[in-house]
Design a protein around this motif. Structure first.
Motif, PDB file in Angstrom:
ATOM      1  N   THR A  20      56.607  89.418  37.416  1.00  0.00           N
ATOM      2  CA  THR A  20      56.096  88.490  38.407  1.00  0.00           C
ATOM      3  C   THR A  20      55.320  87.357  37.764  1.00  0.00           C
ATOM      4  OG1 THR A  20      54.037  89.707  38.655  1.00  0.00           O
ATOM      5  CG2 THR A  20      55.864  90.328  40.095  1.00  0.00           C
ATOM      6  N   LEU A  25      48.742  87.169  44.666  1.00  0.00           N
ATOM      7  CA  LEU A  25      49.611  87.151  45.825  1.00  0.00           C
ATOM      8  C   LEU A  25      50.234  85.778  45.983  1.00  0.00           C
ATOM      9  CD1 LEU A  25      50.525  88.843  48.283  1.00  0.00           C
ATOM     10  CD2 LEU A  25      48.660  87.789  49.558  1.00  0.00           C
ATOM     11  N   THR A  27      51.880  83.192  48.257  1.00  0.00           N
ATOM     12  CA  THR A  27      52.025  82.871  49.664  1.00  0.00           C
ATOM     13  C   THR A  27      52.267  81.388  49.832  1.00  0.00           C
ATOM     14  OG1 THR A  27      49.638  82.572  49.909  1.00  0.00           O
ATOM     15  CG2 THR A  27      50.516  84.732  50.436  1.00  0.00           C
ATOM     16  N   TYR A  97      64.015  98.558  48.453  1.00  0.00           N
ATOM     17  CA  TYR A  97      62.576  98.818  48.554  1.00  0.00           C
ATOM     18  C   TYR A  97      62.251 100.244  48.101  1.00  0.00           C
ATOM     19  CZ  TYR A  97      62.845  94.426  50.978  1.00  0.00           C
ATOM     20  OH  TYR A  97      63.094  93.109  51.261  1.00  0.00           O
ATOM     21  N   ASN A 100      59.201 101.686  46.279  1.00  0.00           N
ATOM     22  CA  ASN A 100      58.143 100.679  46.364  1.00  0.00           C
ATOM     23  C   ASN A 100      57.571 100.579  47.769  1.00  0.00           C
ATOM     24  OD1 ASN A 100      57.915  99.882  43.705  1.00  0.00           O
ATOM     25  ND2 ASN A 100      59.472  98.295  43.865  1.00  0.00           N
ATOM     26  N   THR A 108      53.269 100.660  53.285  1.00  0.00           N
ATOM     27  CA  THR A 108      52.978  99.382  52.654  1.00  0.00           C
ATOM     28  C   THR A 108      53.902  99.137  51.464  1.00  0.00           C
ATOM     29  OG1 THR A 108      50.664  99.580  53.309  1.00  0.00           O
ATOM     30  CG2 THR A 108      51.177  98.004  51.543  1.00  0.00           C
ATOM     31  N   ASN A 110      54.891  97.732  47.941  1.00  0.00           N
ATOM     32  CA  ASN A 110      54.179  97.409  46.718  1.00  0.00           C
ATOM     33  C   ASN A 110      54.018  95.892  46.599  1.00  0.00           C
ATOM     34  OD1 ASN A 110      54.482  96.498  43.707  1.00  0.00           O
ATOM     35  ND2 ASN A 110      53.642  98.561  43.600  1.00  0.00           N
ATOM     36  N   ALA A 111      52.794  95.425  46.438  1.00  0.00           N
ATOM     37  CA  ALA A 111      52.511  93.988  46.460  1.00  0.00           C
ATOM     38  C   ALA A 111      53.227  93.245  45.339  1.00  0.00           C
ATOM     39  CB  ALA A 111      51.003  93.761  46.372  1.00  0.00           C
ATOM     40  N   LEU A 114      56.904  92.767  46.339  1.00  0.00           N
ATOM     41  CA  LEU A 114      57.096  91.748  47.370  1.00  0.00           C
ATOM     42  C   LEU A 114      56.827  90.355  46.805  1.00  0.00           C
ATOM     43  CD1 LEU A 114      57.924  91.416  50.292  1.00  0.00           C
ATOM     44  CD2 LEU A 114      55.543  91.769  50.977  1.00  0.00           C
ATOM     45  N   ASN A 115      55.869  90.261  45.908  1.00  0.00           N
ATOM     46  CA  ASN A 115      55.613  88.976  45.250  1.00  0.00           C
ATOM     47  C   ASN A 115      56.820  88.515  44.440  1.00  0.00           C
ATOM     48  OD1 ASN A 115      53.020  88.953  46.260  1.00  0.00           O
ATOM     49  ND2 ASN A 115      52.036  89.556  44.354  1.00  0.00           N
ATOM     50  N   GLN A 168      56.525  93.655  57.515  1.00  0.00           N
ATOM     51  CA  GLN A 168      55.873  93.072  56.339  1.00  0.00           C
ATOM     52  C   GLN A 168      56.722  91.973  55.706  1.00  0.00           C
ATOM     53  OE1 GLN A 168      54.040  96.298  53.718  1.00  0.00           O
ATOM     54  NE2 GLN A 168      55.129  97.522  55.247  1.00  0.00           N
ATOM     55  N   ARG A 172      55.773  87.903  55.638  1.00  0.00           N
ATOM     56  CA  ARG A 172      55.675  87.153  54.385  1.00  0.00           C
ATOM     57  C   ARG A 172      56.473  85.853  54.444  1.00  0.00           C
ATOM     58  NH1 ARG A 172      54.454  87.893  48.817  1.00  0.00           N
ATOM     59  NH2 ARG A 172      52.946  89.396  49.616  1.00  0.00           N
TER      60      ARG A 172
END
Length: 529
Positions: A20, A25, A27, A97, A100, A108, A110-111, A114-115, A168, A172
């Motif tokens: 990443t 995050l 956004t 997914y 994760n 939830t 995994n951040a 998703l990033n 979620q 996003r």
């Protein structure tokens, strides 16, 4: 399920933060991008030529998604720019997914994952391309950690998890314009090839409805963006026929959408005839009216069949305002067996795209990143270069001027419970060893389908060979993800180029169709290379 050369899962998730680039995050700004209210005809024309970033964000190692797990390199902006430069204006990004997703009740995502999804979306979206993302692989029974299982008895939990995961994802991306399209799932079915079963199909319909309602209710541009939904296994016949597909209602969409227009699309895939498009041998290498060798041309699935299939989609959906998206099509490279094969691959792609365009459908070529025998690749992703310019030219000419990969449907299998052998335990060779497990996945009068899983021992291996002898004279008639040969009742299966290298404990799966009955599981022998 498409097979289709799903590369073996051999790498473990590593360095997510390195992929990443940052744990921060990602956004978009609070203000949404402006959204154009395109009708179905305008949308299909605007999407143009589509391409799949396959075997990347849907790749996983032991149920944990990782974009490099199936051998493809990390996606870069430079590579996406090369895809755009080749003429593609839509990129479909399959996403898994799986592991994760966190535990109940919030599930939830995994951040970091998703990033990373958003970062790759932005590589294409930021260049003005259309982008599709989906839920791809979470419903495959052959994938570790799969959970979106339509014939599971635990539907209450599955639907709750599905709703919360999509909430979620949709949240996003709620500020993105109409150039971001969400697809509910991929090739969802019960894993048995043949006519759809109930209530499994009813559960697929329920998932589609949950998806549409959930995305719309997150607000922003999600209230009017185009949403893509499939029928049973994205199969044309099982979507247009009287098998149980139900279009979702769209009660929460924006009032700004004209009442006589839709904002739902229908997803199908096209790999017919399979013996040309996906079968991993060098027998059927030619397609279409230009074929020069009848022995190398399939007896079915030619231009008239392709036209009739896509016309069904036009008559059933496009005529009612629902555009169709052929989200996967293509044919594997068989030039090792026939040097003229790429000519027919280009003819196939050109005809599919032009026929789809005629009937109001957009298309996206399936590219799994693999170049070489039985690969679908159009690009070398590592060097960001084109490898199949002829096929790309054919696609672009069709767009400007005018395609599990699943084994073919045969007689529907019975409900015979699967038969599985204990894994083999051959002696190690130079410290390297492998085991193989045989599962009878379907059986019908005069035929059957089976799957073999090969697992490396305590050390990495560079290749594998599995042998067995059928006790009752059965014969393998078709295979995928392995090169299979027979001598009398003795069968030998060898890895293909992309699934021979397995890390310690890693596994690969191949399958086949066979003729004959009385199918007790044979004793397997596995030799590591």
């Amino acid at each position: 399920m498409k097979s289709t050369l799903r590369k073996v899962q051999f790498a473990f998730l590593a360095g997510i933060l390195a992929l990443t680039g940052s744990a921060t995050l990602l956004t978009k700004s609070a203000s949404a991008d402006s959204i154009r209210q395109l009708n179905a005809t305008q949308l299909v024309a605007d999407m143009g030529a589509g391409w799949n970033l396959g075997n990347t964000l849907e790749a996983n190692a032991n149920g944990i998604p990782s974009e490099t797990a199936w051998g493809n390199p990390v996606v870069t902006q430079a590579f996406v720019d090369r895809v755009k430069a080749a003429g593609f204006t839509t990129i479909r990004i399959p996403v898994s997914y799986l592991g994760n997703i966190g535990s109940a009740p919030n599930y939830t995502i995994n951040a970091a994952w998703l990033n990373r999804i958003q970062e790759i979306v932005d590589y294409a979206y930021g260049r003005g391309l259309y982008v599709l993302i989906n839920m791809h692989g979470d419903g495959y029974k052959t994938i570790a950690g799969s959970w979106l299982i339509c014939d599971s008895s635990n539907q209450t939990t599955i639907r709750d998890k599905y709703q919360k995961v999509w909430q979620q994802i949709a949240t996003r991306f709620q500020s993105y314009s109409e150039r971001l399209i969400l697809e509910s799932m991929n090739e969802e079915f019960d894993g048995q090839y043949g006519n759809p079963t109930q209530p499994c199909y009813s559960n697929i319909n329920a998932y589609n409805q949950i998806f549409v309602d959930t995305v719309r209710r997150t607000g922003g541009n999600n209230t009017s963006r185009w949403l893509l939904v499939p029928g049973w296994n994205t199969n044309i016949d099982y979507t247009v026929g009287n098998y149980g597909f139900v279009l979702p209602t769209d009660q929460y969409r924006s009032s700004s959408v004209p009442a006589n227009e839709q904002r739902l699309m229908i997803s199908v895939h096209y790999y017919d005839p399979w013996d040309f498009a996906g079968e991993e041998n060098g027998t059927i290498t030619q397609w279409g009216p230009a074929a020069t060798n009848p022995a190398r041309k399939s007896t079915w699935g030619q231009q008239d069949f392709m036209d009739a299939q896509l016309k069904k989609m036009r008559d059933t959906f496009v005529a009612r305002g629902y555009p169709v998206f052929v989200g996967e099509y293509g044919s594997v490279d068989k030039t090792s067996a026939d040097s003229t094969n790429n000519r027919y691959r280009a003819d196939y792609a050109r005809t599919l795209v032009s026929t789809a365009k005629k009937y109001g459908a957009a298309t996206a070529y399936w590219d799994n990143g693999y170049n070489g025998a039985y690969g679908f690749g159009l690009f070398n992703r590592g060097s960001a270069t084109v490898t199949q310019q002829g096929i790309i030219d054919a696609i672009m000419s069709a767009v400007g001027g005018g395609n599990p990969t699943t084994p073919p449907t045969t007689t529907p299998p019975t409900s015979t419970p699967p038969t599985t052998t204990p894994p083999t335990t051959p002696p190690p060779s130079g410290g390297r060893s492998c085991t193989a497990t045989y599962t009878l996945t379907g059986q019908w009068q005069g035929g059957f389908q089976a799957e073999v899983r090969v697992t490396a021992g305590g050390s990495a291996i560079s290749g594998w060979t599995v042998t067995w002898t059928f006790a009752n004279g059965q014969q393998v008639t078709q295979a995928w993800n392995a090169t299979v040969t027979s001598s009398g009742a003795t069968v030998t299966a060898r890895n293909v180029s992309y699934n021979g290298a397995l890390g310690a404990g890693g596994s690969a799966t191949f399958g086949f169709l066979g003729s004959g009955g009385a199918n007790g599981a044979p004793t397997l022998s596995c030799a590591a290379g």
